[in-house]
Write an enzyme that holds these catalytic residues in place. Sequence first.
Site, PDB file in Angstrom:
ATOM      1  CG  PHE A 140      -2.147   0.793   1.116  1.00  0.00           C
ATOM      2  CD1 PHE A 140      -3.369   0.161   0.934  1.00  0.00           C
ATOM      3  CD2 PHE A 140      -2.124   2.173   1.184  1.00  0.00           C
ATOM      4  CE1 PHE A 140      -4.542   0.894   0.820  1.00  0.00           C
ATOM      5  CE2 PHE A 140      -3.283   2.908   1.062  1.00  0.00           C
ATOM      6  CZ  PHE A 140      -4.505   2.278   0.879  1.00  0.00           C
ATOM      7  CB  ALA A 157       0.261  -0.036   7.670  1.00  0.00           C
ATOM      8  CD  GLU A 174      -2.962  -6.399   5.981  1.00  0.00           C
ATOM      9  OE1 GLU A 174      -2.523  -5.433   5.339  1.00  0.00           O
ATOM     10  OE2 GLU A 174      -4.098  -6.408   6.507  1.00  0.00           O
ATOM     11  CB  ALA A 218       3.652   5.169   3.325  1.00  0.00           C
ATOM     12  CB  VAL A 219      -0.468   5.185   7.601  1.00  0.00           C
ATOM     13  CG1 VAL A 219      -1.950   5.427   7.856  1.00  0.00           C
ATOM     14  CG2 VAL A 219      -0.137   3.703   7.738  1.00  0.00           C
ATOM     15  CB  ILE A 220      -1.138   9.209   3.346  1.00  0.00           C
ATOM     16  CG1 ILE A 220       0.303   8.781   3.043  1.00  0.00           C
ATOM     17  CG2 ILE A 220      -1.356  10.688   3.017  1.00  0.00           C
ATOM     18  CD1 ILE A 220       0.642   8.736   1.580  1.00  0.00           C
ATOM     19  CB  THR A 243      -7.965   5.386   5.151  1.00  0.00           C
ATOM     20  OG1 THR A 243      -8.819   4.699   6.046  1.00  0.00           O
ATOM     21  CG2 THR A 243      -6.601   5.536   5.789  1.00  0.00           C
ATOM     22  CG  HIS A 284     -10.264   3.038   8.572  1.00  0.00           C
ATOM     23  ND1 HIS A 284     -11.422   3.295   9.267  1.00  0.00           N
ATOM     24  CD2 HIS A 284     -10.648   2.455   7.424  1.00  0.00           C
ATOM     25  CE1 HIS A 284     -12.455   2.883   8.564  1.00  0.00           C
ATOM     26  NE2 HIS A 284     -12.027   2.389   7.430  1.00  0.00           N
ATOM     27  NE  ARG A 300       7.065  13.150   8.632  1.00  0.00           N
ATOM     28  CZ  ARG A 300       6.853  14.441   8.378  1.00  0.00           C
ATOM     29  NH1 ARG A 300       6.777  14.868   7.130  1.00  0.00           N
ATOM     30  NH2 ARG A 300       6.727  15.305   9.360  1.00  0.00           N
TER      31      ARG A 300
END
Length: 153
Positions: free
Chosen positions: A22, A56, A58, A80-82, A86, A88, A127
């Site tokens: 992802f 992420a 998983e 990477a969570v943006i 989402t 969430h 980053r």
Amino acid sequence: MKEIAGNLDATGLKMALVVSRFNSFFTEQLVKGAADCFVRHGGKEADLTLVRVPGANELPQVAQRLAAAGQVDAVIALGAVIQGATPHADLINGTVARALAKIALDTGVPVLNGIVCALNLEQAIERAGTKQGNKGWDATAAAIETVNVLKAL
Ligand code: INI
């Protein structure tokens, strides 16, 4: 006073990188940063194992398996969570960070959180190899130091 600290020598160390597909635009840069850091500090690229997971969420399960198997000195989780992509994102970040920390404590194997948590694409870019460095590189340096400080205790 006796002071104990870990050095940044990766000679002879084995590490696993777990990376989410992802947001691969960013996570592939984190893999490159992690490998670059490892090799620059004396590690061999052949001593890195790369495992891919969907997202992420998983990362912890695979990190847990790798840490418990005892074949590597450290596990580095890269993702990477943006925010905005989402609703969430906060949940993912908190849940995954806590899970990774627990795996490290449960197994005794350092498990590093190399997840970019960004409010927007610009922050993620910063980053993943630009203004703010590379989170994969930073997590790998922290992994090397943590492995070595544990050895020194
Ligand atoms: N996974 C990420 O790694 N980053 C994200 O930003 C993200 N967003 O935005 O949803 C994301 N979602 C997928 C998630 O990690 C799981 O793969 C999915 O929920 C299946 O469990």
